[in-house]
Design a protein around this motif. Sequence first.
Motif, PDB file in Angstrom:
ATOM      1  N   SER A  94       0.845  -1.374   0.056  1.00 21.47           N
ATOM      2  CA  SER A  94      -0.082  -0.201   0.099  1.00 21.47           C
ATOM      3  C   SER A  94       0.949   1.071  -0.029  1.00 21.47           C
ATOM      4  O   SER A  94       0.409   2.122  -0.477  1.00 21.47           O
ATOM      5  CB  SER A  94      -0.856   0.259   1.018  1.00 21.47           C
ATOM      6  OG  SER A  94      -0.281   0.039   2.596  1.00 21.47           O
ATOM      7  N   LYS A 147      -0.268   6.086  -5.813  1.00 19.24           N
ATOM      8  CA  LYS A 147      -0.186   5.970  -7.134  1.00 19.24           C
ATOM      9  C   LYS A 147      -1.684   6.241  -7.549  1.00 19.24           C
ATOM     10  O   LYS A 147      -2.169   6.843  -8.500  1.00 19.24           O
ATOM     11  CB  LYS A 147       0.269   4.544  -7.842  1.00 19.24           C
ATOM     12  CG  LYS A 147       0.208   4.581  -9.110  1.00 19.24           C
ATOM     13  CD  LYS A 147       0.658   3.104  -9.463  1.00 19.24           C
ATOM     14  CE  LYS A 147       1.855   2.415  -9.124  1.00 19.24           C
ATOM     15  NZ  LYS A 147       2.288   1.083  -9.695  1.00 19.24           N
ATOM     16  N   ILE A 148      -2.588   5.521  -6.749  1.00 14.64           N
ATOM     17  CA  ILE A 148      -4.044   5.286  -7.294  1.00 14.64           C
ATOM     18  C   ILE A 148      -4.809   6.521  -6.745  1.00 14.64           C
ATOM     19  O   ILE A 148      -5.978   6.756  -7.287  1.00 14.64           O
ATOM     20  CB  ILE A 148      -4.810   3.705  -7.060  1.00 14.64           C
ATOM     21  CG1 ILE A 148      -4.838   3.623  -5.590  1.00 14.64           C
ATOM     22  CG2 ILE A 148      -4.039   2.706  -7.768  1.00 14.64           C
ATOM     23  CD1 ILE A 148      -5.554   2.373  -5.047  1.00 14.64           C
ATOM     24  N   LEU A 149      -4.436   7.051  -5.529  1.00 14.90           N
ATOM     25  CA  LEU A 149      -5.291   8.022  -4.908  1.00 14.90           C
ATOM     26  C   LEU A 149      -4.188   9.235  -4.811  1.00 14.90           C
ATOM     27  O   LEU A 149      -4.031   9.848  -3.375  1.00 14.90           O
ATOM     28  CB  LEU A 149      -5.911   7.615  -3.298  1.00 14.90           C
ATOM     29  CG  LEU A 149      -6.799   6.656  -3.822  1.00 14.90           C
ATOM     30  CD1 LEU A 149      -6.873   5.940  -2.315  1.00 14.90           C
ATOM     31  CD2 LEU A 149      -8.060   6.985  -4.444  1.00 14.90           C
ATOM     32  N   ILE A 206       1.265   1.763  -3.458  1.00 14.21           N
ATOM     33  CA  ILE A 206      -0.009   1.874  -4.237  1.00 14.21           C
ATOM     34  C   ILE A 206      -0.679   3.025  -4.055  1.00 14.21           C
ATOM     35  O   ILE A 206      -1.231   3.645  -5.033  1.00 14.21           O
ATOM     36  CB  ILE A 206      -0.744   0.659  -4.024  1.00 14.21           C
ATOM     37  CG1 ILE A 206      -0.068  -0.727  -4.481  1.00 14.21           C
ATOM     38  CG2 ILE A 206      -2.037   0.378  -4.772  1.00 14.21           C
ATOM     39  CD1 ILE A 206      -0.641  -2.251  -4.328  1.00 14.21           C
ATOM     40  N   ASN A 218      -5.128  -4.703 -12.882  1.00 10.60           N
ATOM     41  CA  ASN A 218      -3.638  -5.193 -12.680  1.00 10.60           C
ATOM     42  C   ASN A 218      -3.613  -6.354 -12.212  1.00 10.60           C
ATOM     43  O   ASN A 218      -3.374  -6.464 -11.169  1.00 10.60           O
ATOM     44  CB  ASN A 218      -2.864  -4.064 -11.969  1.00 10.60           C
ATOM     45  CG  ASN A 218      -2.874  -2.901 -12.532  1.00 10.60           C
ATOM     46  OD1 ASN A 218      -2.336  -2.475 -13.432  1.00 10.60           O
ATOM     47  ND2 ASN A 218      -3.624  -1.838 -12.047  1.00 10.60           N
ATOM     48  N   TYR A 222      -7.852  -1.196  -8.550  1.00  7.19           N
ATOM     49  CA  TYR A 222      -6.547  -1.233  -9.041  1.00  7.19           C
ATOM     50  C   TYR A 222      -6.021  -2.644  -9.287  1.00  7.19           C
ATOM     51  O   TYR A 222      -5.674  -2.972 -10.216  1.00  7.19           O
ATOM     52  CB  TYR A 222      -5.527  -0.689  -7.942  1.00  7.19           C
ATOM     53  CG  TYR A 222      -4.195  -0.737  -8.277  1.00  7.19           C
ATOM     54  CD1 TYR A 222      -3.521  -0.187  -9.474  1.00  7.19           C
ATOM     55  CD2 TYR A 222      -3.294  -1.912  -7.551  1.00  7.19           C
ATOM     56  CE1 TYR A 222      -1.933  -0.344  -9.666  1.00  7.19           C
ATOM     57  CE2 TYR A 222      -1.994  -2.081  -7.979  1.00  7.19           C
ATOM     58  CZ  TYR A 222      -1.266  -1.284  -8.828  1.00  7.19           C
ATOM     59  OH  TYR A 222       0.110  -1.553  -9.404  1.00  7.19           O
ATOM     60  N   ALA A 259     -10.918   1.619  -3.891  1.00  6.98           N
ATOM     61  CA  ALA A 259      -9.877   2.172  -5.024  1.00  6.98           C
ATOM     62  C   ALA A 259      -8.812   1.002  -4.891  1.00  6.98           C
ATOM     63  O   ALA A 259      -8.462   0.752  -5.859  1.00  6.98           O
ATOM     64  CB  ALA A 259      -9.170   3.122  -4.563  1.00  6.98           C
ATOM     65  N   LEU A 260      -8.307   0.304  -4.013  1.00 12.93           N
ATOM     66  CA  LEU A 260      -7.558  -0.938  -3.791  1.00 12.93           C
ATOM     67  C   LEU A 260      -7.978  -1.970  -4.648  1.00 12.93           C
ATOM     68  O   LEU A 260      -7.438  -2.301  -5.780  1.00 12.93           O
ATOM     69  CB  LEU A 260      -7.051  -1.263  -2.486  1.00 12.93           C
ATOM     70  CG  LEU A 260      -5.915  -2.325  -2.382  1.00 12.93           C
ATOM     71  CD1 LEU A 260      -4.693  -1.861  -3.174  1.00 12.93           C
ATOM     72  CD2 LEU A 260      -5.769  -2.493  -0.943  1.00 12.93           C
TER      73      LEU A 260
END
Length: 159
Positions: free
Chosen positions: A27, A33-35, A30, A155, A151, A147-148
């Motif tokens: 995390s 990157k995503i948030l 991650i 992916n 992702y 959100a996780l």
Amino acid sequence: MGLITYDMEVVTPIPPTRMFKAFVFDSDKIFPKILPHAFESIEVIEGDGGPGTIKKITFGEASHFKYAKHRVDAPDQEKLTYSYGWIEGDALMNIFEKISYDIKIEAGPEGGSICKNRSKYYATGDIQFTEEQIKEGKEKVLGLFKALEGYLLANPNAC
């Protein structure tokens, strides 16, 4: 000191071990990157990821907070449990001594997993919270898990 506790569950199609690895071990890379609007960076400032590790979270431009420090209390890869707490920073709003989280990820009955979260807010005084404030906190945690999940679904080779 007042204590506010709430529990919530999030059902996800992601298998338990993959969700655990992503949430606990990956995390730090991650989430920024995503948030990026929520997390500018998450960095280990002390420790090796095990109990006692201290991480500094620098929040993104969408947050009205600048930073928080969080301490890893008990990661257990076998049981898929993770306990950690926010111990410092403006995210504690000068009203909480700490905020702790206990995460448990279990296999879902139809595949995937159920992410169980118990949040405990340790107030420095006798502070009362409204149902609306608790609901907002739950929505933020739900948004983080979703959100996780998004992702990981996009992916399939990550984690």
